[in-house]
Scaffold this motif. Structure first.
Motif, PDB file in Angstrom:
ATOM      1  N   ARG A 181       0.811  -1.223   0.000  1.00 57.98           N
ATOM      2  CA  ARG A 181       0.000   0.000   0.000  1.00 57.98           C
ATOM      3  C   ARG A 181       0.847   1.278   0.000  1.00 57.98           C
ATOM      4  O   ARG A 181       0.642   2.146  -0.833  1.00 57.98           O
ATOM      5  N   PRO A 184       3.195   1.817  -3.332  1.00 57.51           N
ATOM      6  CA  PRO A 184       2.450   2.281  -4.510  1.00 57.51           C
ATOM      7  C   PRO A 184       1.934   3.713  -4.353  1.00 57.51           C
ATOM      8  O   PRO A 184       1.963   4.492  -5.314  1.00 57.51           O
ATOM      9  N   GLY A 209       0.005  -4.088 -12.172  1.00 60.89           N
ATOM     10  CA  GLY A 209      -1.412  -3.849 -11.939  1.00 60.89           C
ATOM     11  C   GLY A 209      -1.673  -3.119 -10.634  1.00 60.89           C
ATOM     12  O   GLY A 209      -2.518  -2.204 -10.566  1.00 60.89           O
ATOM     13  N   VAL A 210      -0.947  -3.492  -9.570  1.00 60.39           N
ATOM     14  CA  VAL A 210      -1.092  -2.818  -8.274  1.00 60.39           C
ATOM     15  C   VAL A 210      -0.699  -1.354  -8.386  1.00 60.39           C
ATOM     16  O   VAL A 210      -1.391  -0.462  -7.862  1.00 60.39           O
ATOM     17  N   ASN A 212      -0.660   0.511 -11.083  1.00 60.41           N
ATOM     18  CA  ASN A 212      -1.636   1.226 -11.912  1.00 60.41           C
ATOM     19  C   ASN A 212      -2.901   1.571 -11.115  1.00 60.41           C
ATOM     20  O   ASN A 212      -3.501   2.642 -11.311  1.00 60.41           O
ATOM     21  N   GLN A 213      -3.315   0.682 -10.226  1.00 54.32           N
ATOM     22  CA  GLN A 213      -4.470   0.986  -9.372  1.00 54.32           C
ATOM     23  C   GLN A 213      -4.179   2.174  -8.462  1.00 54.32           C
ATOM     24  O   GLN A 213      -5.044   3.040  -8.257  1.00 54.32           O
ATOM     25  N   ALA A 214      -2.957   2.236  -7.920  1.00 51.49           N
ATOM     26  CA  ALA A 214      -2.586   3.365  -7.061  1.00 51.49           C
ATOM     27  C   ALA A 214      -2.549   4.667  -7.849  1.00 51.49           C
ATOM     28  O   ALA A 214      -2.953   5.719  -7.334  1.00 51.49           O
ATOM     29  N   THR A 216      -4.367   5.378 -10.522  1.00 51.23           N
ATOM     30  CA  THR A 216      -5.763   5.762 -10.782  1.00 51.23           C
ATOM     31  C   THR A 216      -6.402   6.363  -9.542  1.00 51.23           C
ATOM     32  O   THR A 216      -7.111   7.381  -9.621  1.00 51.23           O
ATOM     33  N   ALA A 217      -6.123   5.773  -8.375  1.00 50.39           N
ATOM     34  CA  ALA A 217      -6.676   6.292  -7.126  1.00 50.39           C
ATOM     35  C   ALA A 217      -6.162   7.693  -6.812  1.00 50.39           C
ATOM     36  O   ALA A 217      -6.857   8.495  -6.175  1.00 50.39           O
ATOM     37  N   SER A 221      -2.935   9.018 -14.667  1.00 43.70           N
ATOM     38  CA  SER A 221      -3.115   7.961 -15.652  1.00 43.70           C
ATOM     39  C   SER A 221      -1.937   6.999 -15.564  1.00 43.70           C
ATOM     40  O   SER A 221      -0.802   7.413 -15.293  1.00 43.70           O
ATOM     41  N   PRO A 222      -2.162   5.710 -15.787  1.00 47.36           N
ATOM     42  CA  PRO A 222      -1.049   4.760 -15.789  1.00 47.36           C
ATOM     43  C   PRO A 222       0.055   5.134 -16.774  1.00 47.36           C
ATOM     44  O   PRO A 222       1.221   4.855 -16.530  1.00 47.36           O
TER      45      PRO A 222
END
Length: 307
Positions: A181, A184, A209-210, A212-214, A216-217, A221-222
């Motif tokens: 957590r 990222p 993937g992890v 990229n989620q961070a 976006t949050a 953008s990735p």
């Protein structure tokens, strides 16, 4: 997408400034995009002769003896330098290079080198890293004529003129680490690149993937962050040459093939193409034999054009 290939060295294992300069100049001449080095003060096995070289002192010298290749650390430890001093060092080397510097920064992990040279090594270091990133980016981003202040748990800066300024408008910052957590989130907040150092190959895609989620949050953008990995490299024009290169760095051929970019040219190309398919955009090729410049030449001639 063309895969960006960089050369990454481990000078603490035994490399003079002149040896590193020769590798950096070969890196530039052969068309690799960057010369990076680790930031360590103690060899991890072996005698380490002639002894360690300071990364930012070394990169300052190389900056004046190269013209196009990018330069940086993978990674400097937050325990080694006060952030104000590091900000000055990195900005100065950026000026000396004409704007070719990148900074990888991490928490540090090698307790023995701290003990060997009297460097404090606190048990909890993530807070140091987070504050250093905030200070570095804050100092570099403060407009000329204004001052920068910071008050944190570990550092306090008061009325800093925030000088000198780097040549680049924004020095690229590289963050790595495997935390689920906090790392990222740190990458999403401060980094232009996220690096996976020597990962198990089947974990690379999921980790991207992890991250990229961070992103976006955090409202990014990735595509705004470069995904990179560092992996050992040992390539031969044939099996005999590969086996010789494996022996020269004290590694078993089968183990290198399992964990790195290793084997024949075809095997190396296939491995790098597989990384690209997983979302990797940049690969740091860990070159452990810095005397073997023919190795770099082979990769530049036979591997890189196929990617």
């Amino acid at each position: 997408m063309t895969l960006d290939l960089r050369i990454f060295t481990e000078p603490q294992q035994g490399a003079s400034y002149d040896t590193q300069l020769a590798v950096a100049q070969a890196t530039e001449r052969l068309g690799f995009s960057a010369f990076f080095r680790s930031d360590h003060y103690l060899a991890m096995g072996g005698d380490g002769l002639p002894g360690p070289t300071d990364s930012w002192t070394t990169l300052a010298g190389i900056a004046r003896e190269t013209t196009t290749v990018r330069l940086g650390t993978l990674v400097s430890s937050a325990t080694f330098r006060h952030p104000g001093v590091l900000a000055i060092q990195v900005a100065q080397v950026d000026q000396m290079s004409g704007g070719r510097v990148e900074l990888g920064l991490g928490t540090g992990w090698f307790g023995a080198e701290h003990a060997a040279y009297g460097i404090p090594f606190p048990d909890k270091r993530f807070g140091l890293l987070e504050e250093q990133l905030e200070i570095l980016t804050g100092l570099w981003g403060t407009p000329v004529g204004e001052t920068f202040d910071f008050s944190g748990t570990h550092y306090t800066l008061t009325d800093s003129p925030a000088l000198p300024k780097p040549t680049q408008e924004q020095i690229p910052v590289i963050v790595g680490g495997g935390g689920p957590r906090r790392t990222p989130a740190l990458a999403a907040r401060f980094a232009s690149e996220y690096n996976q150092a020597f990962p198990e190959l089947d974990t690379i895609g999921p980790r991207i993937g992890v991250i990229n989620q961070a992103l976006t949050a955090a409202g990014r953008s990735p595509e705004s962050l470069t995904q990179s990995v560092a992996l050992v490299v040992a390539v031969g024009a044939d099996e005999a040459e590969f086996t010789r290169r494996a022996a020269a760095i004290g590694r078993e051929p089968a183990e290198l093939r399992e964990h790195g970019i290793a084997g024949t040219v075809t095997e190396a190309v296939d491995r790098l193409a597989s990384l690209r398919d997983q979302g990797v955009e940049r690969v740091y090729l860990q070159v452990l034999d810095q005397q073997d410049l023919d190795h770099l030449d082979l990769i530049a001639r036979e591997v890189a054009p196929q990617l």
